[in-house]
Design a protein around this motif. Structure first.
Motif, short mmCIF file in Angstrom:
data_model
loop_
_atom_site.label_atom_id
_atom_site.label_comp_id
_atom_site.label_asym_id
_atom_site.label_seq_id
_atom_site.Cartn_x
_atom_site.Cartn_y
_atom_site.Cartn_z
N LYS A 104 -8.34 6.17 3.62
CA LYS A 104 -7.02 6.37 4.21
C LYS A 104 -6.16 5.14 3.87
CE LYS A 104 -8.66 9.09 8.18
NZ LYS A 104 -8.65 9.23 9.66
N ALA A 105 -4.87 5.37 3.73
CA ALA A 105 -3.97 4.25 3.44
C ALA A 105 -2.57 4.56 3.93
CB ALA A 105 -3.95 3.94 1.93
N ASP A 106 -1.85 3.52 4.29
CA ASP A 106 -0.47 3.63 4.77
C ASP A 106 0.32 2.53 4.08
OD1 ASP A 106 1.89 3.85 6.16
OD2 ASP A 106 0.94 4.06 8.12
N LEU A 107 1.21 2.92 3.16
CA LEU A 107 1.97 1.97 2.36
C LEU A 107 3.46 2.24 2.49
CD1 LEU A 107 -0.12 2.32 -0.94
CD2 LEU A 107 -0.46 0.60 0.84
N THR A 108 4.27 1.22 2.32
CA THR A 108 5.71 1.39 2.26
C THR A 108 6.23 0.71 0.99
OG1 THR A 108 6.19 -0.62 3.52
CG2 THR A 108 5.94 1.43 4.77
N GLY A 109 7.43 1.11 0.58
CA GLY A 109 8.06 0.48 -0.58
C GLY A 109 7.79 1.17 -1.90
N LEU A 110 6.99 2.25 -1.91
CA LEU A 110 6.72 2.98 -3.15
C LEU A 110 7.84 4.01 -3.37
CD1 LEU A 110 2.86 3.55 -3.08
CD2 LEU A 110 4.15 2.28 -4.77
#
Length: 414
Positions: free
Chosen positions: A258-264
């Protein structure tokens, strides 16, 4: 009166001709040329066979699928698909873009190796909701919308007549907000599933006796499971959430990412595509060019932040079987073997020279070795932290643990 009827018929014919003109203007070769041009943007080199138009259906006599120069340097050979491709419901937009309701490919039934004989069958191959954007430059927001769904029926691979790999079906679906093809894409939701995968590993020993013996000892000659993925992605802030990327084989174990990223954001992707194109065009980069590319990559990463991520393994039987196997190989029983590993753990982890890491890792790993149920590694920064900041923090590993909010747990419920 007769003259009036004649004029009406002529006018009706002219009107019908005008309405049909856009469909008649559709050009089969222009369509496949545009498809090839668009897919070159994402690294594919497509060479289509002869394209033929019938109404709004375009049939193509096969395609050769290669990789663009940079990818091809890795030794990938082009794949020849020597069968008819059917694009149905093809329309051309006023801006030069195209849409197709579906692409279907006849069932595949072919040999791919001679000694031992390898045979592949794959049924019900189709792609739905195809979008081919217009323009000299293909923005990332358009690349993300190239198709809505893809699926196959059963895939089967046999070796000397015996099935060694089979998958009941493969599906991939994406929904777009607003509708597909919108320049102002707001967000998307994508899912993938490979259903009922079955692997027969009993013949591995014929190629590699030692690997075959290990597989036999671990009871892994026949395994089955599923692969699933679920992703949501918001364009405005580049917020991508990988809700799951799961490999679930009930007889063995389950791994879930699982992953949670911002800015992509699409703007970041556009810059990545531009860098890739520049690298491919320049060929072998000089040291100065390589440094410049690295700096550009670091600048891009400044805008990408980690909100959280985790990798979790849930054991079904594999960990216990591995411990039993290696204990037997060592000439001892499992309890003694596990005690030996646990006694070495502090020294092994301590080689990193980070006491905090030893304190973090040793207790949960020891608990998992005693009773293999689950093991999870989590990253949960106190606040979203850019990848660039984390790269800088790596110079101080102890500080990096805090910056990442790194945690390791064992045998806890999901």
């Amino acid at each position: 009166m007769m003259m009036t009827k004649t004029r009406l018929i002529l006018l009706a014919g002219v009107a019908t001709g005008i309405m049909l003109q856009p469909a008649m203007a559709l050009d089969a070769q222009a369509f496949v040329d545009r498809v090839a041009e668009v897919y070159k943007t994402i690294g594919y080199d497509l060479e289509f066979g002869t394209a033929t138009l019938d109404g709004d259906t375009i049939t193509v006599d096969g395609v050769t699928v290669g990789l663009t120069q940079m990818a091809a340097e890795d030794g990938m050979e082009p794949v020849v698909i020597d069968t008819e491709l059917t694009f149905s419901g093809v329309t051309e937009g006023a801006d030069g873009s195209y849409k197709a309701a579906s692409l279907t490919v006849p069932d595949i039934d072919t040999d791919f190796a001679e000694d031992p004989t390898g045979h592949l069958t794959l049924s019900d191959i189709r792609v739905d909701g195809i979008y081919v954007p217009a323009g000299d430059t293909i923005p990332a927001v358009a690349v993300l919308q190239l198709w809505q769904s893809a699926s196959t029926g059963k895939l089967s691979v046999t070796r000397d007549g015996e099935e060694v790999i089979s998958i009941d079906s493969i599906t991939s679906n994406t929904t777009f907000n607003p509708e597909q093809g919108a320049a102002a894409l707001t967000d998307l939701h994508s899912t993938f599933a490979a259903n009922n995968i079955r692997l027969d590993l009993s013949t591995v020993g014929e190629e590699d006796a030692s690997a075959g013996a290990v597989i036999e000892a671990l009871g892994l000659t026949n395994i089955s499971g599923n692969i699933t993925q679920d992703v949501t992605w918001s364009m405005a802030d580049g917020h991508m959430v990988i809700n799951e990327a799961k490999f679930d084989f009930p007889q063995v174990g389950k791994i879930n990412l699982k992953a949670d990223l911002t800015g992509l954001t699409p703007a970041v992707l556009d810059q990545i595509y531009a860098m890739q194109a520049a690298m491919a065009a320049s060929g072998d980069a000089s040291e100065e060019q390589a440094q410049a590319q690295m700096m550009s990559t670091m600048a891009l990463m400044q805008g990408v932040s980690i909100v959280g991520a985790s990798v979790r393994y849930d054991d079904a039987s594999l960990a216990g079987k591995l411990l039993e196997f290696f204990a037997t190989q060592s000439g001892t029983d499992r309890a003694t073997f596990v005690s030996g590993i646990k006694s070495m753990l502090p020294a092994l982890i301590g080689q990193a020279g980070i006491p905090a890491l030893t304190d973090l890792v040793v207790p949960p790993v020891s608990a998992f070795l005693d009773n293999p149920q689950s093991l999870e590694v989590k990253v949960a920064p106190p606040s979203p932290t850019s990848v660039l900041v984390l790269m800088a923090a790596a110079a101080n590993p102890a500080g990096l643990i805090t910056a990442l909010g790194l945690g390791v747990t064992a045998n806890q419920a999901e």
